[in-house]
Design an enzyme around this catalytic site. Sequence first.
Site, PDB file in Angstrom:
ATOM      1  CG  HIS A   1       8.970 -29.759  -0.824  1.00 13.72           C
ATOM      2  ND1 HIS A   1       9.603 -30.925  -1.200  1.00 13.72           N
ATOM      3  CD2 HIS A   1       9.630 -29.316   0.276  1.00 13.72           C
ATOM      4  CE1 HIS A   1      10.585 -31.188  -0.361  1.00 13.72           C
ATOM      5  NE2 HIS A   1      10.624 -30.225   0.554  1.00 13.72           N
TER       6      HIS A   1
ATOM      7  CE  LYS B   1     -11.834   1.066   1.518  1.00 12.52           C
ATOM      8  NZ  LYS B   1     -11.382   2.010   2.570  1.00 12.52           N
TER       9      LYS B   1
ATOM     10  CD  GLU C   1      -3.290  -0.396   2.018  1.00 10.31           C
ATOM     11  OE1 GLU C   1      -4.455  -0.729   1.746  1.00 10.31           O
ATOM     12  OE2 GLU C   1      -2.980   0.195   3.067  1.00 10.31           O
TER      13      GLU C   1
END
Length: 426
Positions: A300, A414, A279
């Site tokens: 792995h 948003k 951010e």
Amino acid sequence: MNISINYSGDYSQLLSPELEQKLQAIHEGIQTKSAKGADYLGWTDWPSTISEELLQDIKGTAEHIRSTSDVLVVIGIGGSYLGSKAVIESLSTPFQKLNGVEVIFAGHLVSGTYLKQLMAYLDDKEVTLNIISKSGTTTEPAIAFRFLQHYMEKRYGDQAAARIFVTTDEEKGALRSLAIEKGYPRYVVPGNIGGRYSVFTAVGLLPIAAAGYDIEKLINGAKIAEQEFEVFDTKSNRAIQYAVIRNHLYNAGYPIEIMATFDDKLSYVQEWWKQLFGESEGKEGKGIFPASVLYSTDLHSLGQYIQDGKRMLFETFLNVEKAVDDLTVFEAENNGDELNYLSGLTLHAFNLACHEATSSAHLDGGVPQITLTMEQLDEQHLGHLLYFYMKACAYSAYLLDINPFDQPGVEDYKNNVFKILNKPGY
């Protein structure tokens, strides 16, 4: 206490008179709180200026919560929960509760299944809520709080107000107004400290203290780091060094940083770190993309890509010198698993050997590396580490000429959600 840094290249070759000059200007801008985004530089001296009265008040509240509750539900998203989660997970024992309450997080995702099952889990336990939001209208925690507030009022009636603690803005916001109306005890999110830099405020300290950990030691570690990194020296200031190396690798064509650790206790430090750097830096078409892996598990899976995939990433190891608890491999009569060659070796020493082997292999594969090493996992060392990352993040963003303290891209999603769901005004 000092974090050590090892870099696979030659750090001294990265410094030039021009870069030294720019770093000096950045350092002065941070120290004098005059840099870009100066209104949110309050975290820089918070460890040394936090009042003893506030610390004792938080400790008293935490003790009260522990004496009256089995569970503390912390409602928040992003910086409102990741800092406390990182510290608690780093210090906790997975199979045993400490002398604090069980801390459960909500509001960091929207899931009817999670909330419904959480409330069912709480039914036979004593519960306290801590809702953390500067505005009170951030959608995800607001949804969780609507359900959990209703749950508390239905269960505890008039006594619910004493079990709901609010951490919000000091002067404005819907949550502040609700807390005043309902009589909820309040703590303040400082106006000059953004969420992802707020772990040392009441945002992080109350859940950490309720979980049974020593917040004074946490703050002391951060205070030591504050004093250490306020000295401008590109050869000894580790926060500057980390920022310079990252910036060099970014400019050299490595836009992805993978934080790797062999200690699963640090998995939420990784999550907190990803938010902090993602951010703070990811703006204006710039910034290093932060990712993380947990070794040996991910050796792995993602290990193959890191070893042989596209050369666009660099790897930062976060190591811990001393283990909290450990086991030593014993010699078995029947060596069917062929492990007797490890007899006498601790599992922590095994992981240190794995780090050395992995580092060598990935270097051979062309992956640039940074290794950060902290002495041990306790409150003081964690406080030091988290402050180190915050200071280094500010340097990193300023080296890209970016404001570390806004997040305009988050606002875009948003607004789109509000439009899709027909929120009034959108």
